[in-house]
Design a protein around this motif. Structure first.
Motif, short mmCIF file in Angstrom:
data_model
loop_
_atom_site.label_atom_id
_atom_site.label_comp_id
_atom_site.label_asym_id
_atom_site.label_seq_id
_atom_site.Cartn_x
_atom_site.Cartn_y
_atom_site.Cartn_z
N ARG B 211 0.86 -1.19 0.00
CA ARG B 211 0.00 0.00 0.00
C ARG B 211 0.89 1.23 0.00
O ARG B 211 1.94 1.23 0.66
CB ARG B 211 -0.86 0.04 1.26
CG ARG B 211 -1.87 -1.09 1.34
CD ARG B 211 -2.44 -1.15 2.74
NE ARG B 211 -3.53 -2.11 2.82
CZ ARG B 211 -4.07 -2.49 3.96
NH1 ARG B 211 -3.63 -2.00 5.11
NH2 ARG B 211 -5.06 -3.36 3.97
N VAL B 212 0.45 2.26 -0.70
CA VAL B 212 1.21 3.52 -0.73
C VAL B 212 0.26 4.68 -0.53
O VAL B 212 -0.81 4.72 -1.14
CB VAL B 212 1.97 3.68 -2.08
CG1 VAL B 212 2.65 5.04 -2.15
CG2 VAL B 212 2.98 2.55 -2.28
N ASN B 267 -1.17 -2.77 -4.24
CA ASN B 267 -2.59 -3.09 -4.33
C ASN B 267 -3.45 -1.86 -4.15
O ASN B 267 -4.52 -1.76 -4.70
CB ASN B 267 -2.96 -4.09 -3.22
CG ASN B 267 -2.75 -5.51 -3.67
OD1 ASN B 267 -3.04 -5.82 -4.83
ND2 ASN B 267 -2.26 -6.35 -2.79
N LEU B 268 -2.95 -0.95 -3.30
CA LEU B 268 -3.73 0.26 -3.00
C LEU B 268 -2.82 1.48 -3.08
O LEU B 268 -1.78 1.53 -2.41
CB LEU B 268 -4.33 0.14 -1.58
CG LEU B 268 -5.06 1.37 -1.05
CD1 LEU B 268 -6.28 1.71 -1.90
CD2 LEU B 268 -5.48 1.15 0.41
N LYS B 288 -3.07 -1.48 -8.46
CA LYS B 288 -4.33 -2.21 -8.63
C LYS B 288 -5.53 -1.30 -8.39
O LYS B 288 -6.41 -1.20 -9.23
CB LYS B 288 -4.36 -3.38 -7.66
CG LYS B 288 -5.28 -4.47 -8.16
CD LYS B 288 -4.71 -5.77 -7.94
CE LYS B 288 -5.12 -7.08 -7.90
NZ LYS B 288 -4.64 -7.73 -6.68
N VAL B 289 -5.53 -0.62 -7.25
CA VAL B 289 -6.63 0.27 -6.92
C VAL B 289 -6.06 1.67 -6.65
O VAL B 289 -5.15 1.82 -5.85
CB VAL B 289 -7.41 -0.23 -5.68
CG1 VAL B 289 -8.43 0.80 -5.23
CG2 VAL B 289 -8.05 -1.57 -5.96
N ILE B 290 -6.60 2.66 -7.35
CA ILE B 290 -6.12 4.03 -7.15
C ILE B 290 -7.24 4.87 -6.55
O ILE B 290 -8.37 4.87 -7.05
CB ILE B 290 -5.65 4.65 -8.48
CG1 ILE B 290 -4.47 3.86 -9.06
CG2 ILE B 290 -5.25 6.13 -8.29
CD1 ILE B 290 -4.01 4.32 -10.44
N VAL B 291 -6.91 5.56 -5.46
CA VAL B 291 -7.87 6.41 -4.77
C VAL B 291 -7.36 7.85 -4.81
O VAL B 291 -6.17 8.09 -4.60
CB VAL B 291 -8.01 5.97 -3.29
CG1 VAL B 291 -8.96 6.89 -2.54
CG2 VAL B 291 -8.48 4.52 -3.21
N CYS B 305 -8.84 7.11 -11.88
CA CYS B 305 -8.74 6.46 -10.58
C CYS B 305 -9.97 5.57 -10.37
O CYS B 305 -10.91 5.61 -11.16
CB CYS B 305 -8.63 7.49 -9.46
SG CYS B 305 -10.13 8.45 -9.23
N ASP B 306 -9.94 4.79 -9.33
CA ASP B 306 -11.08 3.90 -9.07
C ASP B 306 -12.09 4.55 -8.12
O ASP B 306 -13.28 4.46 -8.32
CB ASP B 306 -10.57 2.59 -8.46
CG ASP B 306 -9.72 1.83 -9.44
OD1 ASP B 306 -10.27 1.34 -10.44
OD2 ASP B 306 -8.49 1.76 -9.25
N TYR B 307 -11.56 5.19 -7.09
CA TYR B 307 -12.43 5.81 -6.10
C TYR B 307 -11.88 7.19 -5.78
O TYR B 307 -10.68 7.42 -5.90
CB TYR B 307 -12.49 4.98 -4.81
CG TYR B 307 -12.83 3.54 -5.07
CD1 TYR B 307 -14.14 3.14 -5.30
CD2 TYR B 307 -11.83 2.57 -5.11
CE1 TYR B 307 -14.46 1.81 -5.57
CE2 TYR B 307 -12.13 1.23 -5.37
CZ TYR B 307 -13.45 0.86 -5.61
OH TYR B 307 -13.74 -0.44 -5.88
#
Ligand SMILES: Cc1cc2nc3c(=O)[nH]c(=O)nc-3n(C[C@H](O)[C@H](O)[C@H](O)COP(=O)(O)OP(=O)(O)OC[C@H]3O[C@@H](n4cnc5c(N)ncnc54)[C@H](O)[C@@H]3O)c2cc1C
Lengths: 279, 331
Positions: B211-212, B267-268, B288-291, B305-307
Motif C-alpha cells: 500500500r502507498v 494493491n492500493l 491495482k486500486v487508485i484512490v 482512478c477507481d475511487y
C-alpha cells in the motif's frame, strides 16, 4: 573547459500513443518530436557550467534528419557547436550499439572535461546509454546527480550530490567524467529569439552512417540493425486499464463540505472494504 | 557458456537483503533454471556480507559467489562493476539478473557494456524464447506501453527486474559458497564517497510496499505531510510524493514516485492533492486500486482512478484517517 552533452530526440509521451501497424513500435505519424526532457536538464547544466568556468559546450546527437531541430534547440539555448550522427534505423538497434557509436564519435573530438546527459529517454525509458558511453570511453560516471556541488578545474575534479534509497551521498570524481541528469536538477532556459538566430550559424558536423569505422568500434555494421541487436523489441502493446471512476461529490457543488464530509469518508471506506476489498 | 542463472543480491543500506532478490531467485528458478538445466546462483557483493548465504539458500540458491571487500562499501559502483564483470568473465553464466533499484540502474548497464552483453532494464516478466534466449516484458513510453523484448543470445544475457513484480517463495537449498576469485585494488576506485547521509525509517520501502499513500503540492507544507505519514502508518503503507511536493521541499527526494522517481505497483495507492500528471502516473499507473482526494473536480486524476472524493484534504483526511484507524484496530 570542454563540456559535451549527449541529447536525444523523442516522441512527446504526454500525448496519446498508439501501436504501429507492424506491432513492434509506437506509431509516430502524428506525434510531436521534442528534445528528451531529461536532456534539457543536461544542456542547461552544461551551459551553467560554461558560464561559471568558461569554455565551450558541444552537443552530440544521433538519429535521422529530423534530429537537427533538437540540435538547433540546444544550440539556441547556448551550446556552441554540434556533432550529428545522421542516419535512419538507429531506433531499431539497442542501446549497446548506440553507446558504442556515440563513444566512437566522442573519441574523435579530442580531450574534454565533462559529459552531461539525461538519466534516460522518455520513450525507451532504459537509461543505459549514458552509463555505457562512459564505459566505452573508460571514464567514471555518476548517475542521477541532483546537484553539482563544485567543479574544480585546477584539481580536475567534480563534487556531486546524488540521491540513493534511504538518503543521499556526496561523491568526488576526477575529470573527465560523465554525469546523468534527473529532472529538477535546474530550470532549463528557453531559447531566446537572438539565440535561435545565432544557432543557425553555429558549426554543425554531420557524420553519415557510412563514415563510421566499425572495425575501430570493435563490432560489425550489422550490429546496428534490428537483426544484429543484442536485445530487440518484438512486440509492443498499449494496455488499457479500466478504472472504476466512482467519485464521491457534494450535493450542491462538486466539493464535499460541512456535514457531507463525515458521510463521504464513511462511504469511501465502505467502497475500499466491500467493493475493492483492499482494507 | 554455462546454463547457470545468476541473481545479484540487492542490499539495503543497513546490510539486509532486499525482497526483490528473493523475488528474482524464485522467478528465475521457475521460468529459467528448470528449462535451461543449469544452477541457480546468487552473487553477493559488499563489505562484511558473509553470513547472508544461508538466507539466499532459503530461496533456492545452489551456489553463492561472494566478493567481500572494504572497497565495495556504500554501494561503490566501480567496485561492483569490476567484481561482477570479472565473475561473469570467469564463469560465463547464461543469464544475470538484479533488482531495478537506484543502484542497480547505476552499475548494471556498465557491466553489460564492459562484457559486451545486451541488457534489458526493469523487467516485469521474464521467460525463455523457443531457442532458450531470455525474453522479457517491460514498460516504455512513460509506462503507457509494454514492450516484449528478446535477446539475441551468444553472450551472457542481463536484465534488471522491477521490485514487487514476482512473488518470493521459499525453496530451501544448501548453497555451495565460492569466494576469493576476484581481487579489487584501491586504485581502481576513482569515485570517492565523501559524505553519506542516511535516514532510518520504520515505513516499508516504496517499491516493496503493498500500500502507498502519497501527497502532492496541495499539501502546502512539510508540516502538513504529517497527514500523509499518519495515514500511511495506520495502513502499514509506504509514503510517497509528487515531484512538485519534493521540489517545494515538503519531503525528501527518495519519496518521489513517477518517471524520474520510484515505480510502484501496490494493491492500493492513495493520492492526496495530486493532479495526476503523465509523469506521476508513469510511476504508479499500474497500481491495482487508485484512490484520489482532490478539491478540483476537473483534476485529471479523477479520469483515471477507481475511487475518489472531491474535497479539501484538510476537511476529509482527519475524519477519514480516524475511521480507518478505528477499523484497523478492530482488526
Ligand atoms: C522530465 C520530467 C520528469 C518528471 N518526473 C516526475 C516524477 O517522477 N514524479 C512526479 O510526480 N512528477 C514528475 N514530473 C512533474 C509533473 O509533470 C507534475 O508537475 C507533477 O507531478 C505535479 O505534482 P502535483 O500533482 O503534486 O502538483 P499539481 O499538478 O500542482 O497538483 C496539485 C493538486 O492538488 C490539489 N489540491 C490543492 N490543494 C488541495 C487541498 N487543500 N485539498 C485537496 N486537493 C488540493 C489541486 O487541485 C491539484 O490538482 C516530471 C516532469 C518532467 C518535465
Amino acid at each position: 573547459m570542454k563540456i559535451l552533452v549527449i541529447v536525444s530526440q523523442t516522441q512527446d509521451t504526454e500525448a496519446k500513443i498508439q501501436v504501429s501497424a507492424s506491432g513492434d513500435s509506437i506509431d509516430t505519424g502524428d506525434m510531436k518530436w521534442i528534445m528528451n526532457p531529461y536532456d534539457e536538464f543536461a544542456v542547461e547544466e552544461a551551459i551553467q557550467t560554461k558560464e561559471k568556468h568558461g569554455g565551450e559546450v558541444v552537443i552530440v546527437a544521433i538519429g535521422p534528419g529530423r534530429v537537427i531541430d533538437t540540435i538547433r534547440q540546444a544550440l539556441a539555448m547556448g551550446a556552441d557547436s554540434a556533432v550529428h550522427i545522421n542516419g535512419e534505423g538507429f531506433a531499431e538497434t539497442d542501446s549497446y550499439a548506440i553507446g558504442k557509436l556515440i563513444a566512437g564519435e566522442i573519441k574523435k573530438l579530442g580531450e574534454f572535461d565533462l559529459i552531461f546527459t539525461g538519466m534516460k529517454i522518455i520513450d525507451e525509458e532504459s537509461g543505459q546509454v549514458g552509463v555505457q558511453v562512459a564505459e566505452e570511453l573508460g571514464i567514471p560516471h555518476v548517475s542521477l546527480v541532483s546537484k553539482v556541488v563544485e567543479i574544480n578545474t585546477d584539481a580536475k575534479k567534480a563534487v556531486c550530490q546524488k540521491e540513493i534509497d534511504g538518503g543521499h551521498v556526496v561523491v568526488e570524481v576526477p575529470l573527465p567524467c560523465l554525469i546523468t541528469c534527473p529532472d529538477a536538477m535546474n530550470e532549463p532556459r528557453y531559447a531566446s529569439l537572438p539565440g535561435i538566430m545565432k544557432a543557425k550559424k553555429k558549426p554543425l558536423t554531420e557524420v553519415g552512417i557510412d563514415d563510421i569505422n566499425y572495425d575501430e568500434l570493435g563490432f560489425g555494421k550489422d550490429a546496428v540493425s534490428k537483426e544484429g541487436a543484442r536485445v530487440k523489441t518484438i512486440s509492443i502493446e498499449v494496455p488499457q486499464i479500466e478504472r472504476k471512476l466512482k467519485i464521491i461529490k457534494g450535493d450542491d457543488e462538486p466539493m464535499v463540505k460541512g456535514e457531507e464530509v463525515a458521510k463521504a469518508a464513511e462511504e469511501l471506506i465502505k467502497l475500499l472494504r466491500e467493493d475493492a476489498k483492499v482494507i | 557458456m554455462s546454463n547457470d542463472v545468476w541473481v545479484v543480491v540487492d542490499l539495503k543500506l543497513d546490510g539486509t537483503i532486499r525482497k526483490v532478490t528473493f523475488e528474482a531467485l524464485t522467478e528465475a528458478k521457475k521460468k529459467l533454471v528448470d528449462k535451461l538445466g543449469g544452477q541457480l546462483c546468487a552473487v553477493l557483493l559488499g563489505s562484511g556480507v558473509s553470513g547472508l548465504e544461508s538466507e539466499l539458500g532459503k530461496y533456492g540458491a545452489q551456489k553463492v559467489y561472494v566478493v567481500d571487500s572494504e572497497l565495495l562499501k556504500d554501494f561503490n559502483t566501480e567496485g561492483y562493476v569490476i567484481a561482477l564483470s570479472e565473475l561473469i568473465k570467469q564463469n560465463e553464466p547464461a543469464v544475470v539478473l538484479a533488482g531495478n533499484t537506484v543502484f542497480g540502474q547505476d552499475y548494471f548497464p556498465r557491466v553489460a557494456a564492459r562484457i559486451g552483453s545486451g541488457v534489458a532494464m526493469d523487467a516485469i516478466k521474464i521467460d525463455l524464447s523457443g531457442d532458450n534466449n531470455l525474453q522479457i516484458e517491460r514498460y516504455s513510453h512513460s509506462s503507457k506501453a509494454i514492450q516484449k523484448q528478446v535477446f539475441h543470445g551468444g553472450t551472457t544475457m542481463m536484465a534488471t527486474v522491477r521490485p514487487n513484480s514476482f512473488k518470493a517463495e521459499e525453496a530451501p537449498a544448501t548453497p555451495e559458497v565460492i569466494s576469493g576469485s576476484v581481487e579489487l585494488n584501491p586504485g581502481d576506485i576513482k569515485v570517492k564517497v565523501i559524505e553519506l547521509e542516511t535516514k532510518a525509517s520504520d515505513r516499508p520501502e516504496l517499491t516493496e510496499a503493498d500500500r502507498v499513500v502519497s501527497g502532492g503540492r496541495g499539501l502546502a507544507s512539510e508540516e502538513n505531510f504529517k497527514y500523509i505519514y499518519e495515514l500511511a502508518d495506520i495502513l502499514g503503507a509506504a509514503a510517497g510524493a509528487t515531484r512538485a511536493a519534493v521540489d517545494a521541499g515538503y519531503c525528501p527526494y527518495d519519496m518521489q514516485v513517477g518517471q524520474t522517481g520510484k515505480a510502484v505497483s501496490p494493491n492500493l495507492y492513495i493520492a492526496i492533492a495530486i493532479s495526476g500528471s503523465v509523469q506521476h502516473f508513469a510511476g504508479m499507473g499500474s497500481s491495482k486500486v487508485i484512490v484520489a482526494i482532490n478539491k478540483d473536480p476537473e483534476a485529471p486524476i479523477f479520469q483515471k482512478c477507481d475511487y475518489g472524493i472531491v474535497g479539501d484534504l484538510f476537511d476529509i483526511l482527519p475524519p477519514f484517517t480516524e475511521k480507518v484507524k478505528a477499523l484497523v484496530s478492530e482488526g
